[in-house]
Design an enzyme around this catalytic site. Structure first.
Site, PDB file in Angstrom:
ATOM      1  N   ARG A 260       1.471  62.090  34.435  1.00 51.85           N
ATOM      2  CA  ARG A 260       2.822  62.311  33.908  1.00 51.85           C
ATOM      3  C   ARG A 260       2.735  63.084  32.598  1.00 51.85           C
ATOM      4  O   ARG A 260       1.893  62.780  31.742  1.00 51.85           O
ATOM      5  CB  ARG A 260       3.553  60.982  33.696  1.00 51.85           C
ATOM      6  CG  ARG A 260       3.777  60.247  35.012  1.00 51.85           C
ATOM      7  CD  ARG A 260       4.593  58.989  34.876  1.00 51.85           C
ATOM      8  NE  ARG A 260       4.675  58.300  36.157  1.00 51.85           N
ATOM      9  CZ  ARG A 260       5.270  57.133  36.357  1.00 51.85           C
ATOM     10  NH1 ARG A 260       5.848  56.511  35.344  1.00 51.85           N
ATOM     11  NH2 ARG A 260       5.286  56.578  37.559  1.00 51.85           N
ATOM     12  N   ARG A 275       1.259  54.544  27.287  1.00 48.44           N
ATOM     13  CA  ARG A 275       1.928  55.738  27.820  1.00 48.44           C
ATOM     14  C   ARG A 275       0.922  56.887  27.824  1.00 48.44           C
ATOM     15  O   ARG A 275       0.740  57.577  26.829  1.00 48.44           O
ATOM     16  CB  ARG A 275       3.145  56.068  26.963  1.00 48.44           C
ATOM     17  CG  ARG A 275       4.164  56.974  27.635  1.00 48.44           C
ATOM     18  CD  ARG A 275       5.329  57.256  26.690  1.00 48.44           C
ATOM     19  NE  ARG A 275       6.065  56.059  26.355  1.00 48.44           N
ATOM     20  CZ  ARG A 275       7.082  55.568  27.047  1.00 48.44           C
ATOM     21  NH1 ARG A 275       7.486  56.190  28.130  1.00 48.44           N
ATOM     22  NH2 ARG A 275       7.702  54.470  26.643  1.00 48.44           N
ATOM     23  N   GLU A 347       7.483  46.785  29.920  1.00 49.63           N
ATOM     24  CA  GLU A 347       7.567  47.064  31.355  1.00 49.63           C
ATOM     25  C   GLU A 347       6.177  47.270  31.953  1.00 49.63           C
ATOM     26  O   GLU A 347       5.343  47.980  31.410  1.00 49.63           O
ATOM     27  CB  GLU A 347       8.409  48.308  31.592  1.00 49.63           C
ATOM     28  CG  GLU A 347       8.529  48.693  33.063  1.00 49.63           C
ATOM     29  CD  GLU A 347       9.016  50.116  33.270  1.00 49.63           C
ATOM     30  OE1 GLU A 347       8.693  50.686  34.323  1.00 49.63           O
ATOM     31  OE2 GLU A 347       9.685  50.667  32.364  1.00 49.63           O
ATOM     32  N   SER A 350       8.491  48.621  37.981  1.00 53.67           N
ATOM     33  CA  SER A 350       9.885  48.782  38.383  1.00 53.67           C
ATOM     34  C   SER A 350       9.938  48.707  39.897  1.00 53.67           C
ATOM     35  O   SER A 350       9.222  49.447  40.587  1.00 53.67           O
ATOM     36  CB  SER A 350      10.450  50.132  37.921  1.00 53.67           C
ATOM     37  OG  SER A 350      10.947  50.065  36.617  1.00 53.67           O
ATOM     38  N   ARG A 389      -1.620  49.322  32.162  1.00 54.26           N
ATOM     39  CA  ARG A 389      -0.790  48.388  31.402  1.00 54.26           C
ATOM     40  C   ARG A 389      -1.207  46.942  31.664  1.00 54.26           C
ATOM     41  O   ARG A 389      -1.080  46.082  30.793  1.00 54.26           O
ATOM     42  CB  ARG A 389       0.689  48.607  31.724  1.00 54.26           C
ATOM     43  CG  ARG A 389       1.208  49.939  31.210  1.00 54.26           C
ATOM     44  CD  ARG A 389       2.718  50.012  31.200  1.00 54.26           C
ATOM     45  NE  ARG A 389       3.178  51.284  30.635  1.00 54.26           N
ATOM     46  CZ  ARG A 389       4.417  51.541  30.251  1.00 54.26           C
ATOM     47  NH1 ARG A 389       5.350  50.593  30.371  1.00 54.26           N
ATOM     48  NH2 ARG A 389       4.747  52.714  29.755  1.00 54.26           N
TER      49      ARG A 389
END
Length: 425
Positions: A260, A275, A347, A350, A389
């Site tokens: 990403r 991130r 988070e 999702s 994560r």
């Protein structure tokens, strides 16, 4: 993808849905383009019919030896006019298609209203955050002190938002990915898949990354994109297919690298592994019927939760509001894991239901048993989990006063029985 036929029938439903997302009503403008396009189609069909009739009329006149000049002149005019109309119709069709492709899905009725993440609703928690008799440190401080997390080395290789792991931490990352994929395939009924990480634009369009989010992922110089998530490949593998109802639901899982650009994350989480441009993730995907989709959403979310439960990591579940759900989603549950070093929940997964939004883009249908007509499938996916994560959460929750890390019991078979990760000497 928004269904233009449904938009014609119930424009107020779509306008209300977009308003719930904080967007202006758009049906009137879309329907105006659609009306012009359909009017042109009608005109073209009329001219084609007239040209065919006139051509027959010319033949009949010539057989009779009568003058056909006037009719031939009319046909010539029609032939000159038709390409202009067809080009105008194609232009409007392209404009309509492009605008529809950039519009987000309509939120489900159950999705709570809210302007942004502050409107998300916590639905449940698991576990109690550990009480430390020392000040817990963040994962990057722990990893660097262990001598097994190297951001400086990664920067020399690739720049910021990359990491090099070594020794036991490299093995711990591998162990987490293996544990997750084993759990989902052995216990949860997902079929393990090994898919490409380079895809064509059609695949990125199918799951909604294109055209709106082209800046969010990396592209090669020869027209491929690096996947931001295995959702792209797991879901799009059934592009342009008609599935049998008795084969549904189809459930897939994959452990892949993901890439990403983090184009909109300037200044956010610049330290550490939260991130990154490149990371490992286990993705779980379901393709099912509309009637099964709500129950499948709960099931998929529960499968992702089970990873955290077996790792004994405290977490909470949020239902995302209309101002925070993703572009393609109609309903989303987020899992947030407790990070004691930051003192917050972050988070880690999702889990989303997309309705038939992605299926329309992919042209993926199923045939109900005994029916002649086909219907669009419903698609769902979730992280099960983001490996990096999860590594962060393990380091922070299992840290000890001396900076060593206890290895969660469920991971020890994957770590050759190692119980504690200590500093490299």
């Amino acid at each position: 993808m928004i269904d233009i036929k449904a938009l014609r029938d119930n424009p107020q439903v779509f306008d209300q849905g977009w308003e719930r997302r904080g967007l202006a009503p758009m049906s009137a403008g879309l329907l105006a383009i659609d009306e012009k396009r359909r009017a042109l189609q009608t005109e073209i069909q009329g001219l084609l019919a007239r040209r065919n009739d006139a051509s027959r009329q010319i033949g009949e006149l010539k057989k009779k030896g009568e003058n056909a000049d006037a009719v031939m002149a009319e046909v010539a005019t029609l032939k000159a006019r038709l390409p202009e109309l067809e080009e105008a119709e194609r232009t409007l069709a392209t404009e309509l298609e492009d605008q529809l492709a950039r519009l987000p899905n309509i939120p489900a009725d159950e999705t709570p209203d809210g302007a942004d993440e502050s409107g998300n609703v916590e639905t449940r928690r698991f576990g109690t955050p550990r009480e430390f008799d020392f000040t817990p440190r963040e994962h990057f401080d722990l990893g660097e002190a262990l001598g097994q997390m190297h951001f400086d080395r990664a920067a020399k290789l690739s720049g910021s938002r990359f990491v090099v792991l070594s020794g036991a931490l490299a093995r711990l990352e591998r162990a987490l990915g293996a544990f997750m994929i084993d759990l989902h395939t052995d216990s949860h009924g997902y079929r393990e898949m090994a898919t490409p990480i380079l895809v064509r634009d059609e695949a990125m369009f199918g799951t909604g990354q294109l055209p709106k989010f082209a800046d969010d992922f990396f592209r090669t110089t020869n027209g491929f994109s690096l996947i931001p998530t295995a959702e792209v490949t797991l879901t799009n593998q059934h592009m342009d297919e008609i599935l049998d109802e008795d084969k549904l639901p189809l459930r897939y899982a994959a452990l892949t690298p993901c890439f990403r650009s983090e184009a909109g994350a300037a200044g956010k989480d610049t330290r550490g592994m939260i991130r990154q441009h490149q990371f490992m993730k286990v993705e779980i995907v379901s393709l099912t019927t509309p009637e099964q989709a709500a129950a499948e959403h709960e099931r998929l979310t529960g499968c992702a939760e089970e990873v955290l439960k077996r790792l004994e990591l405290p977490y909470r579940v949020l239902e995302l509001c209309t101002g925070d759900i993703g572009f393609s989603a109609c309903r989303t549950f987020d899992l947030e894991v407790w990070l004691p070093g930051q003192g917050v929940y972050r988070e880690i997964s999702s889990c989303s239901h997309f309705g038939d939004f992605q299926a329309r883009r992919m042209k993926t249908r199923y045939r109900p048993a005994g029916a002649k007509d086909t219907r669009f499938i419903h698609t769902l996916n979730g992280s099960g989990l983001a490996v990096g994560r999860t590594l962060v959460a393990v380091l922070e929750n299992y840290q000890q006063a001396d900076g060593s890390i206890r290895v969660p019991e469920v991971l020890r078979p994957y770590m050759n029985g190692l119980e504690v990760i200590s500093k490299d000497v």
